[in-house]
Write a protein that holds these residues in place. Structure first.
Motif, mmCIF file in Angstrom:
data_model
loop_
_atom_site.group_PDB
_atom_site.id
_atom_site.type_symbol
_atom_site.label_atom_id
_atom_site.label_comp_id
_atom_site.label_asym_id
_atom_site.label_seq_id
_atom_site.Cartn_x
_atom_site.Cartn_y
_atom_site.Cartn_z
ATOM 1 N N ILE A 6 -12.090 14.149 9.670
ATOM 2 C CA ILE A 6 -12.215 13.182 8.573
ATOM 3 C C ILE A 6 -12.267 13.817 7.184
ATOM 4 O O ILE A 6 -12.267 13.108 6.189
ATOM 5 C CB ILE A 6 -13.442 12.266 8.761
ATOM 6 N N MET A 7 -12.314 15.133 7.093
ATOM 7 C CA MET A 7 -12.407 15.808 5.791
ATOM 8 C C MET A 7 -11.136 15.591 4.971
ATOM 9 O O MET A 7 -10.080 15.262 5.503
ATOM 10 C CB MET A 7 -12.630 17.306 5.983
ATOM 11 N N THR A 8 -11.258 15.801 3.685
ATOM 12 C CA THR A 8 -10.090 15.831 2.809
ATOM 13 C C THR A 8 -9.565 17.262 2.851
ATOM 14 O O THR A 8 -10.310 18.199 2.545
ATOM 15 C CB THR A 8 -10.478 15.454 1.368
ATOM 16 N N PRO A 9 -8.301 17.458 3.250
ATOM 17 C CA PRO A 9 -7.786 18.829 3.377
ATOM 18 C C PRO A 9 -7.622 19.523 2.026
ATOM 19 O O PRO A 9 -7.468 18.879 0.993
ATOM 20 C CB PRO A 9 -6.430 18.642 4.062
ATOM 21 N N GLU A 111 -12.785 31.065 4.220
ATOM 22 C CA GLU A 111 -11.574 30.436 3.689
ATOM 23 C C GLU A 111 -11.787 28.932 3.609
ATOM 24 O O GLU A 111 -12.320 28.310 4.524
ATOM 25 C CB GLU A 111 -10.358 30.749 4.563
ATOM 26 N N LEU A 112 -11.333 28.333 2.518
ATOM 27 C CA LEU A 112 -11.494 26.909 2.267
ATOM 28 C C LEU A 112 -10.506 26.092 3.095
ATOM 29 O O LEU A 112 -9.311 26.394 3.123
ATOM 30 C CB LEU A 112 -11.272 26.635 0.775
ATOM 31 N N TYR A 113 -11.022 25.055 3.764
ATOM 32 C CA TYR A 113 -10.172 24.155 4.539
ATOM 33 C C TYR A 113 -10.189 22.736 3.991
ATOM 34 O O TYR A 113 -9.287 21.959 4.265
ATOM 35 C CB TYR A 113 -10.590 24.145 6.014
ATOM 36 N N GLY A 114 -11.236 22.386 3.249
ATOM 37 C CA GLY A 114 -11.303 21.040 2.703
ATOM 38 C C GLY A 114 -12.677 20.719 2.174
ATOM 39 O O GLY A 114 -13.494 21.607 1.920
ATOM 40 N N ILE A 115 -12.927 19.419 2.022
ATOM 41 C CA ILE A 115 -14.225 18.938 1.561
ATOM 42 C C ILE A 115 -14.587 17.697 2.366
ATOM 43 O O ILE A 115 -13.707 16.921 2.768
ATOM 44 C CB ILE A 115 -14.202 18.638 0.043
ATOM 45 N N LEU A 116 -15.867 17.555 2.632
ATOM 46 C CA LEU A 116 -16.380 16.387 3.338
ATOM 47 C C LEU A 116 -17.336 15.681 2.393
ATOM 48 O O LEU A 116 -18.245 16.317 1.843
ATOM 49 C CB LEU A 116 -17.113 16.808 4.613
#
Length: 131
Positions: A6-9, A111-116
């Motif tokens: 459900i995260m924003t990529p 490493e960044l994958y997204g934000i929740l």
């Protein structure tokens, strides 16, 4: 359900270097209609940061800051609180509640994958209620 579902990529996130001015940051926030921006890490082993409207307001209003004299690194939260993309959503929600925060960066192996966000989680709850 896992965070990665459900995260924003990261491809949809707005990022900024820590050395950018607050004026540049505000321009980016306005252009992309976002309330938070991810601050890029300064080196491969550095930490990601996060800047929100709250950080900007605290620096400009409360501290009478001059946006042309302030840089992102002056107002950002770093390291940003983060979770793994393989974490169950309920644990991420608990972290948000316990720490009174609305956003968690999704980071694995630095490493960044997204934000929740809280909005992401509430969206899932509402879908489950309707379904």
């Amino acid at each position: 359900m896992l965070v990665e579902e459900i995260m924003t990529p990261k491809e949809r996130l707005v990022t900024v270097p820590a050395t950018a001015s607050v004026r540049e940051l505000l321009t980016l926030m306005k252009e992309h209609a976002v309330k938070s921006v991810v601050v890029e890490k300064g080196s491969p082993h550095g930490a990601y940061g996060l800047v929100t409207f709250k950080n900007v307001l605290q620096s400009i209003v409360a501290e009478e800051g001059d946006i042309d004299m302030l840089n992102v690194y002056d107002i950002m939260n770093a390291p940003a609180i983060s979770v793994s993309r393989k974490l169950e959503i309920r644990y991420a929600a608990q972290m948000m509640v316990q720490n009174s925060i609305k956003r968690l960066l999704v980071v694995d192996d630095n490493e960044l994958y997204g934000i929740l966000t809280m909005t992401d989680i509430i969206g899932v709850v509402l879908e489950e209620m309707e379904g």
